[in-house]
Design a protein around this motif. Sequence first.
Motif, PDB file in Angstrom:
ATOM      1  N   ASP A 250      68.501  26.765  34.928  1.00 32.29           N
ATOM      2  CA  ASP A 250      67.194  26.735  36.779  1.00 32.29           C
ATOM      3  C   ASP A 250      66.184  27.808  37.385  1.00 32.29           C
ATOM      4  O   ASP A 250      67.098  28.234  37.763  1.00 32.29           O
ATOM      5  N   TYR A 251      65.402  27.723  36.895  1.00 39.94           N
ATOM      6  CA  TYR A 251      65.036  28.832  37.932  1.00 39.94           C
ATOM      7  C   TYR A 251      65.324  29.951  39.513  1.00 39.94           C
ATOM      8  O   TYR A 251      64.867  30.304  39.673  1.00 39.94           O
ATOM      9  N   LYS A 252      64.968  28.645  40.340  1.00 36.14           N
ATOM     10  CA  LYS A 252      65.512  28.703  41.245  1.00 36.14           C
ATOM     11  C   LYS A 252      66.948  28.991  41.679  1.00 36.14           C
ATOM     12  O   LYS A 252      66.940  30.167  42.284  1.00 36.14           O
ATOM     13  N   VAL A 253      68.141  28.537  40.504  1.00 39.24           N
ATOM     14  CA  VAL A 253      69.205  29.738  40.066  1.00 39.24           C
ATOM     15  C   VAL A 253      68.845  30.708  39.946  1.00 39.24           C
ATOM     16  O   VAL A 253      69.169  31.974  40.502  1.00 39.24           O
ATOM     17  N   LEU A 254      68.244  31.056  39.337  1.00 33.13           N
ATOM     18  CA  LEU A 254      68.074  32.217  38.796  1.00 33.13           C
ATOM     19  C   LEU A 254      67.713  32.883  39.929  1.00 33.13           C
ATOM     20  O   LEU A 254      68.299  34.544  40.030  1.00 33.13           O
ATOM     21  N   ILE A 255      66.400  32.974  40.722  1.00 27.69           N
ATOM     22  CA  ILE A 255      65.769  33.660  41.999  1.00 27.69           C
ATOM     23  C   ILE A 255      67.029  34.166  42.372  1.00 27.69           C
ATOM     24  O   ILE A 255      66.906  34.717  43.586  1.00 27.69           O
ATOM     25  N   LYS A 256      67.736  32.904  42.924  1.00 24.32           N
ATOM     26  CA  LYS A 256      68.992  33.145  43.894  1.00 24.32           C
ATOM     27  C   LYS A 256      70.098  33.767  44.204  1.00 24.32           C
ATOM     28  O   LYS A 256      70.288  34.500  44.634  1.00 24.32           O
ATOM     29  N   LYS A 257      70.185  33.856  42.456  1.00 24.63           N
ATOM     30  CA  LYS A 257      71.464  35.182  42.037  1.00 24.63           C
ATOM     31  C   LYS A 257      70.621  36.504  41.853  1.00 24.63           C
ATOM     32  O   LYS A 257      71.536  36.807  42.248  1.00 24.63           O
TER      33      LYS A 257
END
Length: 554
Positions: free
Chosen positions: A274-281
């Motif tokens: 999930d790109y949102k997880v990648l951005i968040k991390k």
Amino acid sequence: MDYKVLYRKYRPDNFSSIVGQDYMVSILKNAIKNDKISHAYIFSGPRGTGKTSTAKVFAKAINCLNPTEEGPCNECESCLHFKENADIIEIDAASNNGVDEIREIINNIKLAPAYSKYKVYIIDEVHMLSTSAFNALLLTLEEPPKHVVFILATTNIEAVPITILSRCQRFDFHKISIADIIKRLKYVISNENIAIDDDALEEIAYISDGGMRDALSILDQLSSTTEKITINDVIEHFGSVSKKQINDLFNLILENDVDNFDNMMKKFKELAIDYKVLIKKMLEKIEEEAIKVKKNYNYQGLSYDKLKEMAFNLADISNYVNMSIDPYLLIEITLLKYFPGREVKEKLVDESIPNDQNTTKIISREIIKENPEKIKTPAPVAATNEETPAKIISREIISQPETYTELIKIRVNNCFVNAKKEYLQNLKEMWKKFVDNLSDKSLLNLLIDCNVVTASDKVGVLTNIIDGTSNLINNRLKEVEDLFNKEFNTEYKFIALTEGKWNEEKQEYIKNLHNKHEYRYIEEPKIEKEEENDIDNIEKIAYDIFDKEKIEIE
């Protein structure tokens, strides 16, 4: 079928087992203890944070025959038959959202409880009710019988009419912390004898995004597919990314390793992370690095300004993603900006070109990938005849942001010579009017986010978050100054800096004041134009040798 999924098996049955909502629990416990039960409550918050579970525990507690400090005793007749109790009515508003269902409630509330002290109506996802159903419920909430308690639950409090909210005690449930989720998961795996690595446990808590129900569901699913749950199992099954991978990704940026960076981004995409997880991390990693910078460690990475810019650029990606744009392309392009890159060295090479009896030097440009060196433009070459030849220079060399380094120092210095608060206030007002009235859209886009941070009677200093924008403004300073001074009949000069650079200048100014340094005006260097002679002949020679579109006659 005796098996029960974990989130149902470990649903809270008293207040002490409700995770991460201590404040709300304490208020409800005190209400029961002091016998101050309201007729209507509304529980709002993200999914899986305990709204419905808390509603059921509260309903059980207010009807318990022997309530304890932790709520229901779970031993009396009322508690033991809670699930079959006809006085506890649970309604899902998502599938029962019409006015007929609410009218049925209205007709039934007049009847006294059959077995309990209170008749409790738990309406889940109450925001899904229709307008007419809300209107019907409003009349009931206005003055319900004393034996009726309404508990409304919603994940979208904004969709609930204010007239409903004003008649309820409101409790806002928040996302459960990772630490609280891990603590509860450890209790579950201990009871269920589930083997799991600590890293995997932490990752489950992370990707559950504050929802206890989601965390238990993930744990339940993984425990049925492997004997021991590892971090790789979590990443593979749920599209997550580990801290190690984030650290490796960030290090590849610092090490300028474009090839491995590209491969890693492709791998993330193949794993459907999930790109949102990648951005968040990545944002969490950037925060960690920014703190290191400010703590003055021997940090060899990106500057604070670059880290801040990277964070904002990554956060903006979600605003651009739609069905036709691959978010991974945006993420990769954004992060590639912060690679140091191969340093580019400009080398000016002289080429002799015969022209009858006269010899003219023509300057061309080569890009050589070597270690960076300071480049100095050579002085004009004298011709063999008495006349001065024209000089031909590659168009790309003319404008360089680095040329403003000296000008920034001079103008900031000159501003500090006579900077006053009244000048700053006046210039801020003029600047606002200037930007509001600016008709040039391209210039407006550059200046709209600029702030005037200090001013004298002659110079104003502008700041902007993004380094590239400041350079673009400085490239058009003459245009900005002409338009501004024409509008206000002034003679102001401006200079643009990033906020980080301005903070450095400000700290240096404060230090100089302590050292009793006196600021004095510095004359700005004048740009002299060279005379153009024999332009027609030189232009003809140049056009014969080079591409006409790639040269400029000076």
